[in-house]
Enzyme design. Sequence first.
Site, PDB file in Angstrom:
ATOM      1  N   THR A 194      25.122  38.658  55.023  1.00  0.00           N
ATOM      2  CA  THR A 194      26.442  38.389  55.607  1.00  0.00           C
ATOM      3  C   THR A 194      27.338  37.686  54.590  1.00  0.00           C
ATOM      4  O   THR A 194      28.516  38.001  54.467  1.00  0.00           O
ATOM      5  CB  THR A 194      26.321  37.512  56.873  1.00  0.00           C
ATOM      6  OG1 THR A 194      25.732  38.288  57.905  1.00  0.00           O
ATOM      7  CG2 THR A 194      27.669  37.020  57.357  1.00  0.00           C
TER       8      THR A 194
ATOM      9  N   LEU B  85      32.021  43.874  58.108  1.00  0.00           N
ATOM     10  CA  LEU B  85      32.791  42.881  57.349  1.00  0.00           C
ATOM     11  C   LEU B  85      33.850  43.511  56.448  1.00  0.00           C
ATOM     12  O   LEU B  85      34.688  42.814  55.905  1.00  0.00           O
ATOM     13  CB  LEU B  85      31.844  41.976  56.555  1.00  0.00           C
ATOM     14  CG  LEU B  85      31.200  40.927  57.473  1.00  0.00           C
ATOM     15  CD1 LEU B  85      29.946  40.329  56.857  1.00  0.00           C
ATOM     16  CD2 LEU B  85      32.190  39.819  57.807  1.00  0.00           C
TER      17      LEU B  85
ATOM     18  N   PHE C 189      24.043  46.523  55.556  1.00  0.00           N
ATOM     19  CA  PHE C 189      24.738  46.978  56.763  1.00  0.00           C
ATOM     20  C   PHE C 189      25.901  46.078  57.158  1.00  0.00           C
ATOM     21  O   PHE C 189      26.810  46.497  57.878  1.00  0.00           O
ATOM     22  CB  PHE C 189      23.741  47.105  57.928  1.00  0.00           C
ATOM     23  CG  PHE C 189      23.390  45.832  58.638  1.00  0.00           C
ATOM     24  CD1 PHE C 189      23.974  45.517  59.859  1.00  0.00           C
ATOM     25  CD2 PHE C 189      22.457  44.948  58.110  1.00  0.00           C
ATOM     26  CE1 PHE C 189      23.634  44.354  60.537  1.00  0.00           C
ATOM     27  CE2 PHE C 189      22.120  43.781  58.784  1.00  0.00           C
ATOM     28  CZ  PHE C 189      22.714  43.483  59.993  1.00  0.00           C
ATOM     29  N   LYS C 190      25.912  44.850  56.659  1.00  0.00           N
ATOM     30  CA  LYS C 190      26.993  43.925  57.020  1.00  0.00           C
ATOM     31  C   LYS C 190      28.358  44.457  56.561  1.00  0.00           C
ATOM     32  O   LYS C 190      29.394  44.113  57.116  1.00  0.00           O
ATOM     33  CB  LYS C 190      26.752  42.540  56.402  1.00  0.00           C
ATOM     34  CG  LYS C 190      25.394  41.906  56.729  1.00  0.00           C
ATOM     35  CD  LYS C 190      25.269  41.571  58.186  1.00  0.00           C
ATOM     36  CE  LYS C 190      23.872  41.142  58.590  1.00  0.00           C
ATOM     37  NZ  LYS C 190      23.460  39.825  58.248  1.00  0.00           N
ATOM     38  N   ASP C 191      28.347  45.337  55.532  1.00  0.00           N
ATOM     39  CA  ASP C 191      29.611  45.913  55.061  1.00  0.00           C
ATOM     40  C   ASP C 191      30.315  46.719  56.149  1.00  0.00           C
ATOM     41  O   ASP C 191      31.535  46.836  56.156  1.00  0.00           O
ATOM     42  CB  ASP C 191      29.359  46.851  53.866  1.00  0.00           C
ATOM     43  CG  ASP C 191      29.033  46.093  52.596  1.00  0.00           C
ATOM     44  OD1 ASP C 191      29.597  45.015  52.388  1.00  0.00           O
ATOM     45  OD2 ASP C 191      28.201  46.581  51.805  1.00  0.00           O
TER      46      ASP C 191
END
Length: 488
Positions: free
Chosen positions: A146, A116, A111-113
Amino acid sequence: MGNLTYMGTRDASIRATASHAILRGICPDGGLYIPEVIPTMEKSLEELSKLSYQELAYEVLSLFLDFTEEELKACIDGAYDDKFDTTKIAPVVQKGDAFFLELFHGKTLAFKDMALSILPYFMKTAARREGIDKEIVILTATSGDTGKAALEGFAGVEGTKIIVFFPEDGVSPVQKLQMTTQEGENTCVVGILGNFDDAQSAVKSIFTDKALGEELEKKGFLFSSANSINIGRLVPQIVYYFHAYLEAVKQGALKMGEELNFTVPTGNFGDILAGWYAMKMGLPVGHFVCASNDNKVLYDFFRTGTYDRNREFRVTVSPSMDILISSNLERLLSHMAGQDATKEDMLKLSKDGKYSVTITEKKISGEYATEEETYGAIKSFFEKTGYVMDTHTAVAYAAYQKYKDESKDSRPMVIVSTASPYKFTKDVMMALDKKYEQEDAFALMDVLEKISGVAIPEPIRGIEHRVILHKNVCDRDKIKDFVKGYLA
């Protein structure tokens, strides 16, 4: 665009524009930036339901950022393109008794995509707006996801360097290889002999080290962060809560305007806080279940009002949640009780490792799942539906079952699915059958592909054969020295 002012969580007199807050990452006193007022979404849900993910992102982000329409649209178009393997960007799929918001269709399968992918564009735009010509040094601590997402976002971005610290023995084999094989001359990856909290604390202390900051500014460097302590990381995550709601309505789970629940697996509290902001903007949310693993510091906080990190740190099968200091909780505290109380609580946390508050926010409750329950959720859900969850999503699903049993709340539930099962293949396969215990994590990807019917994602296909480019390892007490040496 929005004229929203940001202020410090520990000092209301610390003020900043969105651009300044994004570039600095953290307040001079160690606090975090929060919006002075949480904006209201003026567009109706009906209007929003007609928009693509990119158009929805514009409507949400324009309320939080001081960019021009042209600047913001360029950021969004650059971020949410064909680097995601589905046109939906974040599909919502109904399986069993829940809806799963799949946030793992980006390049790093987590989900960090979602945030980020866009943060480097925010940084470059903010630097231009602030007239900053220094090289921006992104310092990031990671519990697993992350790091790779930040590296992927900033690799090759002109005018930046990125240094990522991860716990050497506290991430999955795939997570580790994703980081240590990262290409890009401006990237640096360091395994630390310690846990995520050690890395996060060291990175925060670098941001508040005035002498070091001044020394490096003279050399032409400016520190910033890609962690969710950076408001530029947090606000893009608000978008997918609106998106999930609208998708659930389209799929007939509820009528427009009815309340929807969310269960969010969380360690650092950023992902669930983004949902809370969406609710405060007007999204009809019934309840948030904050799902923890065996490091259940947030579960205990929401049950008792006492936050206590004085406990054994556990390395679990959901490593991205192996955290005892949940940074973003500070933002919620500040919104609930104000800056003076938050400053006092944060002093107590650093001095005694704990603090107690009166929780006035009733729409969030804590649940947790043990390792056994996490494995059990993966196995039983697969047997019922044929759907394979990763270990973090399984924590959320098990927590949801506990919440449902205890509360008898029958509103529809979206489980925020934060990672692909392929990032944690070994543990997922062991959950399905103990016979896989002795097998190689990478060989098991082929087995997972067969039983799940989901192809091995291209970004990690053959990852075990890639050249390891980053071999740095340092002691947790030497992180600041490493950064100084690297930038010397």
